[in-house]
Design a protein around this motif. Structure first.
Motif, mmCIF file in Angstrom:
data_model
loop_
_atom_site.group_PDB
_atom_site.id
_atom_site.type_symbol
_atom_site.label_atom_id
_atom_site.label_comp_id
_atom_site.label_asym_id
_atom_site.label_seq_id
_atom_site.Cartn_x
_atom_site.Cartn_y
_atom_site.Cartn_z
ATOM 1 N N ASN A 121 57.013 -16.399 37.851
ATOM 2 C CA ASN A 121 57.993 -17.347 37.333
ATOM 3 C C ASN A 121 59.097 -17.579 38.352
ATOM 4 O O ASN A 121 60.115 -16.901 38.346
ATOM 5 C CB ASN A 121 58.570 -16.786 36.022
ATOM 6 C CG ASN A 121 59.372 -17.842 35.282
ATOM 7 O OD1 ASN A 121 59.482 -18.981 35.736
ATOM 8 N ND2 ASN A 121 59.932 -17.459 34.156
ATOM 9 N N GLU A 162 55.366 -16.720 25.845
ATOM 10 C CA GLU A 162 56.121 -17.730 25.095
ATOM 11 C C GLU A 162 56.642 -18.839 26.016
ATOM 12 O O GLU A 162 57.238 -19.803 25.551
ATOM 13 C CB GLU A 162 57.266 -17.065 24.315
ATOM 14 C CG GLU A 162 58.355 -16.431 25.158
ATOM 15 C CD GLU A 162 58.025 -15.002 25.630
ATOM 16 O OE1 GLU A 162 56.859 -14.573 25.475
ATOM 17 O OE2 GLU A 162 58.935 -14.329 26.168
ATOM 18 N N GLN A 163 56.436 -18.704 27.305
ATOM 19 C CA GLN A 163 56.947 -19.717 28.248
ATOM 20 C C GLN A 163 55.916 -20.811 28.554
ATOM 21 O O GLN A 163 56.143 -21.639 29.418
ATOM 22 C CB GLN A 163 57.393 -19.038 29.549
ATOM 23 C CG GLN A 163 58.605 -18.128 29.333
ATOM 24 C CD GLN A 163 58.967 -17.343 30.580
ATOM 25 O OE1 GLN A 163 58.112 -16.719 31.207
ATOM 26 N NE2 GLN A 163 60.237 -17.350 30.935
ATOM 27 N N HIS A 192 53.817 -24.276 30.741
ATOM 28 C CA HIS A 192 54.778 -23.949 31.782
ATOM 29 C C HIS A 192 54.607 -24.892 32.954
ATOM 30 O O HIS A 192 53.555 -24.958 33.568
ATOM 31 C CB HIS A 192 54.546 -22.501 32.230
ATOM 32 C CG HIS A 192 55.521 -22.035 33.252
ATOM 33 N ND1 HIS A 192 56.744 -21.509 32.933
ATOM 34 C CD2 HIS A 192 55.454 -22.020 34.604
ATOM 35 C CE1 HIS A 192 57.394 -21.181 34.041
ATOM 36 N NE2 HIS A 192 56.634 -21.487 35.068
ATOM 37 N N ILE A 240 55.047 -14.983 34.328
ATOM 38 C CA ILE A 240 55.416 -15.963 33.317
ATOM 39 C C ILE A 240 55.001 -15.368 31.965
ATOM 40 O O ILE A 240 53.893 -14.827 31.841
ATOM 41 C CB ILE A 240 54.674 -17.293 33.569
ATOM 42 C CG1 ILE A 240 55.038 -17.835 34.951
ATOM 43 C CG2 ILE A 240 54.973 -18.309 32.477
ATOM 44 C CD1 ILE A 240 54.024 -18.820 35.511
ATOM 45 N N THR A 253 59.686 -24.591 29.578
ATOM 46 C CA THR A 253 60.642 -23.797 30.328
ATOM 47 C C THR A 253 61.220 -24.595 31.475
ATOM 48 O O THR A 253 62.096 -24.127 32.162
ATOM 49 C CB THR A 253 59.947 -22.568 30.921
ATOM 50 O OG1 THR A 253 58.882 -23.036 31.746
ATOM 51 C CG2 THR A 253 59.387 -21.688 29.841
#
Lengths: 830, 293
Positions: free
Chosen positions: A362, A422-423, A426, A419, A2
């Motif tokens: 995030n 799927e991130q 990271h 978050i 990401t």
């Protein structure tokens, strides 16, 4: 990925780490890993056979006691030991002058302008600092000798408040450093100013996290003993010794092959014995002075005042920027850390904070301004969390404040910012990487274990009907694990020793009878479960019962590379080491069996302590039969194979990268990222300030769980220590620098009466980079508890404007807030 | 944390103990349960020439219920106060406060006389003694004397026991059947010394008015105190919640303890009033229940 800072080298590192940890073959169902197992260490501990440092019996052993500085800051004018030396049984008196003459300064991760010796040289810099050692036939006589010393000081102005320490006219602790500012650095990652300008809401807070420390039942202790061939033998309960024995040798001006550290089991550490080098260095030095074995075991006064284990003491100005929908866009941290008189670990505790600087949220913009300040207090050492737990508290305080301003429930604002699964992997601002996570799953699990709707109704009802005050707190915090050593030096542009290794090693031996021995290389038992973990991994790999595996510890002369426990790294690292050794051993076993049975090796597998043909288990050999061949029948071995059945493996940190030269990216240094959610319901009595527990839920994700009961122990014990830090424990100094917490009468450790009955839950999000997907979980509840307690107290007394800014929050703080609010209400009414 | 050298004596009789005290005067300390003394020795806060271990003196270990008083020998262990039904029946407040002394391990070793002679203002037994008008029985070379608890505590960790005297017993009046009592203590942890504690005992007349009242406070001054002004305000009054709350405020003026790391002076003032109010209400509740039954 990401992050926008992708590059080939970085991606290669990730790919290599993931490949190294990929399961070999289809072995997914596990027989031992994940099963609750009683600790193999317990029987000897429960029967009083722990074999601790004070239990060591050595012929001719003498005992040292320490004269501790009674003043916070002063020049040593004179030391008269005549009366002490006249006491029958007193052998010698050793001072800082002896240290200066005969040794180098102790190992030190801070600036070289802040040197330290195990006994004060020229100056004393805090109450309790070791000044003189008296060696005698018994500890009683040594203390009589200490009493008989006449030590004169010229007192200097005490420097107690870290902000005053930074003023131009403050007395200097270390004249050679030229300032009480030990270290200053500011890191800006992302577009922080822009984020704050763009923000709809900025919340800010002034916070102080007070000093507390791990307080193991056993203090730090060591025995120095002159041995054969000019080798100085040191027995000590310090950890990580294979990492630092050469540094102790350097301090003692001995070649490193003339110092051997014999690890002695520790009666607990919680970080306090992490690289606790000063005690073994001193014991070794004293033994060299009298050429006899000398024991120095701290008593409780020594330990509380000068064991170098006081933990973070930080003052924050912190800000969080958000958009109107509750999205976090940036954080700005200005922290002054009151490090005390020396800086043995450098500012690594802030490296810990940066490893999870954004928490589970995030956002990409983070500024971190650190000033590390020298004051006349005991220096900081390690304590469960190593400074990352402090940052967790600060971040959660800000998130709670934002939630209140935006009218959002605590779980709602957190969920909004998580978050997403799927991130991962990271990359966070600063450069560290989070390997994996499912934060909503942890939150959902925690919410499923407590009836928040009930408690929210009950809060209203109790207030209205019974005039009682209850509050609910909820936090979601990170629990980084598996440190790499770069966090200790990336602070410096030209570090003295930019170490990048932090390995762990293991040796597995199957003896001629087929019995297993495992040799661990960087610590003795330190109160955790290293032997249980090792036994379970061997059991998993070979199918033997865990309690049949014997675990031993290497001394430093025999130890393979190792870093030792700390930063929740042991389980991950030693599992990697044992599994690596196991793979080598399995290969040899299969080759011997295949040769013996005349079947292709690829057709064979190891199951239940046997090596057998896949699909035809009746065709095979017991490990004992293979072992007998390996040791006694060389002519039956495959051509070229040597006798014996022993393999060793050194497992390097699974995923670490170099910081960039300009430090715009600090690299990956703490990637195995655990997570937790704690929810607390507390009652607060506004007229006594006392708190009681009504409900407590703790859900942790430490990846694949090795042993649920010991992980539960970590969560429980860590939560108890979090309660201590948040409500009770305080290493306090008065304005003259006198130490106020020198006994357990005043340093208040929570007992079973003060901690909540906890409901524990676990979520397992495996790490893609470690063996079996394990993450570290050793720091447990302490990562979260101070935050959840602060939130619950605020919530309970919101109508009085309660806002916890200072830990520990004491009953008197709570009542003062309540009384001030009542006074104000009275004025408004009149 | 090792004590310095000292001479050890273990007399068998009170007379021998008194003689040793007379001989050593201030250079001797008496070892009873050792729960405060032994840590003081280990940290060298106390450096006596002689330690007089009185644990062998059997006459100090008796508990006797008389017609008007219960007499406790100085060596009666605190756990006996807590667990012996004779104590709960005859001096219920005393049994109740004992539960708050340290932890159960401390109470098994700790003695009645040791706690009283130690004269810690934060301690429960001295507070109970002052509240219940106990009498101290003290023996010296000239024989026995009896001193009222209110006169016995003379200052910070100080009693009126002379260097050549030994506290041998304490007498607590038997509590009237219709009396109500209450005890409220606030400490930072269970078993810690009180930040403040209040003991109250009272009787109500047929109209429900307070006819007798005694309130003692721990940890607000250099010694345990009676809340004389609060007592005076409530005597003869209907002890309503409001009346008690107002009267309890009067204790604040008696709080002289200065700031320490666990409690500020102003916190202690508020806490003293809070525990006083709650202890009195608890006592009122018991007295009202007792009168109904």
């Amino acid at each position: 990925m990401t992050s926008d800072t992708t590059n080939d080298a970085f991606n290669d590192a990730l790919a290599r780490a993931a490949e190294a940890a990929a399961p070999s073959g289809g072995q997914v169902k596990r027989k031992y890993i994940g099963r609750s197992m009683k600790r193999v260490e317990d029987p000897r501990l429960l029967t009083g056979r722990g074999g601790f440092i004070a239990d060591q019996k050595i012929a001719g052993l003498t005992h040292a006691a320490i004269f501790r500085s009674p003043v916070a800051h002063g020049r040593i004018v004179s030391i008269d030991a005549t009366a002490a030396l006249a006491i029958p049984g007193v052998i010698a008196v050793v001072t800082g002058e002896d240290c200066r003459a005969k040794m180098n300064p102790c190992m030190n991760f801070g600036p070289s302008t802040i040197p330290q010796y195990p006994l004060a040289v020229d100056k004393v810099r805090y109450v309790g600092e070791a000044v003189v050692a008296v060696i005698a036939d018994t500890r009683y006589l040594a203390e009589d000798g200490v009493d008989a010393l006449d030590v004169e000081f010229e007192e200097l102005p005490p420097v107690v408040n870290p902000f005053k320490a930074l003023e131009a006219d403050a007395a200097l602790l270390h004249e050679g450093h030229g300032s009480n500012l030990a270290y200053e650095r500011s890191f800006t990652f992302g577009e922080v100013d822009e984020a704050f300008e763009r923000a709809d809401l900025v919340v800010s807070d002034t916070l102080h996290w007070g000093r507390s420390a791990g307080m193991p039942l056993e203090t730090t202790g060591a025995i120095g003993k002159p041995g054969l061939n000019g080798v100085l033998e040191i027995y000590c309960n310090s950890m990580n010794f294979s990492y630092f024995v050469w540094l102790i040798a350097t301090a003692l001006k001995l070649p490193s092959n003339r110092v051997t550290i014999n690890p002695v089991p520790a009666g607990g550490s919680f970080g306090s014995k992490f690289t606790a080098h000063k005690v073994p260095t001193l014991a070794g030095f004293l033994a060299l002075q009298v050429n006899r074995p000398v024991s120095y075991v701290e008593d409780r006064l020594d330990h509380l005042m000068n064991s170098d284990h006081h933990a973070s003491d930080r003052y924050y100005e912190a800000k969080l920027a958000l958009t109107c929908d509750g999205t976090i866009v940036g954080m700005d941290v200005d922290v002054v850390d009151d490090y005390g008189a020396y800086l043995q670990f450098g500012v690594g505790t802030h490296g810990n904070a940066l490893s999870q600087g954004v928490g589970p949220y995030n956002f990409n913009n983070l500024r971190y301004h650190l000033r590390a300040v020298l004051t006349n207090k005991c220096q900081q050492g390690a304590y469960r969390g190593f400074g990352s737990e402090v940052h967790n508290w600060v971040l959660e305080r800000l998130v709670d404040q934002a939630a209140e301003k935006l009218g959002m429930a605590p779980e709602v604002i957190r969920r909004k910012n998580f978050i997403q699964p799927e991130q991962f992997p990271h990359k966070i601002p600063g450069g560290n990487l989070y390997d994996s996570g499912d934060y909503e799953a942890v939150l959902d699990k925690a919410l499923s274990m407590i009836d928040l709707e009930h408690w929210r109704k009950e809060k209203k009802r109790l207030r209205e009907e019974e005039n009682r005050y209850i509050g609910i707190g909820l936090v979601t915090t990170q629990e980084r694990s598996v440190f790499s050593s770069t966090e200790f030096w990336y602070w410096f542009d030209e570090p003295a020793f930019p170490i990048t290794s932090s390995p762990e090693s293991a040796t597995i031996t199957i003896d001629p009878s087929g019995e297993f021995q495992v040799l661990l290389h960087s610590q003795a038992m330190w109160g955790n479960s290293p032997e249980t973990v090792a036994a379970m991994v061997v059991a998993e790999e070979f199918g033997v019962e865990p309690d049949k595996v014997n675990i031993r510890y290497a001394d430093s002369a025999h130890a393979l590379p190792g870093t030792g426990p700390g930063g929740s790294r042991f389980t991950v690292m030693v599992t990697g080491a044992i599994r690596g050794a196991a793979k080598k051993l399995q290969k040899k076993i299969i080759e011997i069996a295949a040769h013996t049975l005349e079947v292709p090796p690829e057709d064979m597998e190891i199951t239940d302590a046997r090596v057998q043909v896949k699909g035809a288990p009746e065709v095979g050999l017991s490990l004992g039969e293979v072992a007998a061949t390996a040791y006694f029948f060389a002519l039956n071995l495959p051509p070229g194979m040597t006798s014996g059945l022993e393999e060793q493996h050194t497992y390097d940190h699974p995923l670490t990268t170099l910081p960039s030269p300009d430090r715009s990216d600090l690299g990956i240094f703490y990637p195995i990222m655990g997570h937790n959610c704690h929810i607390a319901v507390m009652e607060v009595d506004p007229d006594t300030g006392m708190t009681t527990w009504l409900d407590y839920v703790a859900v942790h994700d430490a990846g694949t769980i090795v042993n649920p009961i010991t992980l539960g122990g970590h969560v429980t014990g860590g939560t108890a220590q979090g309660v201590g830090t948040a409500l009770l424990e305080e290493l306090a100094y008065d304005e003259d620098g006198q130490f106020k917490s020198s006994t357990f009468l005043d340093y208040l450790i929570p007992t079973a009466n003060e901690i909540p009955a906890m409901k524990l839950g676990h979520v397992e999000t495996p790490s893609p980079y470690t063996e079996y997907g394990i993450k570290g979980g050793g720091e447990g509840g302490r990562m979260a508890t101070p935050g959840v307690i602060s939130a619950a107290i605020d919530d309970a007394l919101r109508e009085f404007g309660m806002h916890v800014q200072n830990l520990p929050v004491k009953p008197s703080d709570i009542v003062a807030t309540v009384l001030a609010a009542r006074e104000q209400q009275k004025e408004q009414r009149s | 944390m090792k004590p310095p050298r000292f001479a050890y004596y273990d007399p068998d009789t009170v007379a021998e103990a008194v003689e040793l005290k007379a001989r050593f005067e201030t250079d001797a300390v008496v070892l009873a349960g050792g729960q405060s003394l032994v840590p003081m020795l280990a940290t060298r806060l106390a450096k006596p020439d002689a330690l007089l271990d009185i644990n062998r003196i059997s006459s100090l270990q008796q508990l006797e219920v008389g017609p008007t008083h219960v007499e406790f020998g100085a060596l009666v262990r605190q756990y006996q106060l807590e667990t012996d039904p004779l104590v709960a029946r005859n001096v219920p407040l005393l049994a109740a406060v004992t539960h708050y002394i340290g932890h159960v391990e401390n109470r098994h070793r700790g003695t009645v006389g040791g706690s009283l002679a130690h004269a810690d203002s934060a301690a429960e037994l001295p507070t109970a003694a002052v509240t219940l008008d106990a009498e101290m029985v003290i023996e010296g070379p000239a024989g026995r004397r009896v001193e009222a608890a209110r006169d016995f505590f003379a200052g910070w960790m100080t009693s009126t026991i002379a260097p050549d005297e030994l506290l041998v017993a304490v007498r607590f009046p038997i509590t009237p059947a219709d009396a109500g009592w209450g005890f409220v203590e606030v400490a930072r942890r269970e078993g810690d010394f009180a930040l403040a504690a209040a003991a109250a005992q009272l009787r109500l007349d047929e109209a429900g008015r307070v006819s007798e009242i005694a309130i003692g406070l721990a940890s607000i001054s250099d010694r345990p105190l009676r809340a004389t002004e609060v007592e005076a305000q409530l005597l003869g009054q209907l002890p309503t919640a409001d009346a008690v709350a107002v009267a309890a405020r009067a204790i604040e003026e008696q709080v002289t303890a200065s700031d320490d790391m666990h409690a500020t002076h102003s916190y202690r003032r508020h806490l003293a009033a809070t525990v006083t109010q709650r202890a009195v209400l608890e006592a009122v509740g018991r007295a009202q229940e007792g009168n109904r039954s």
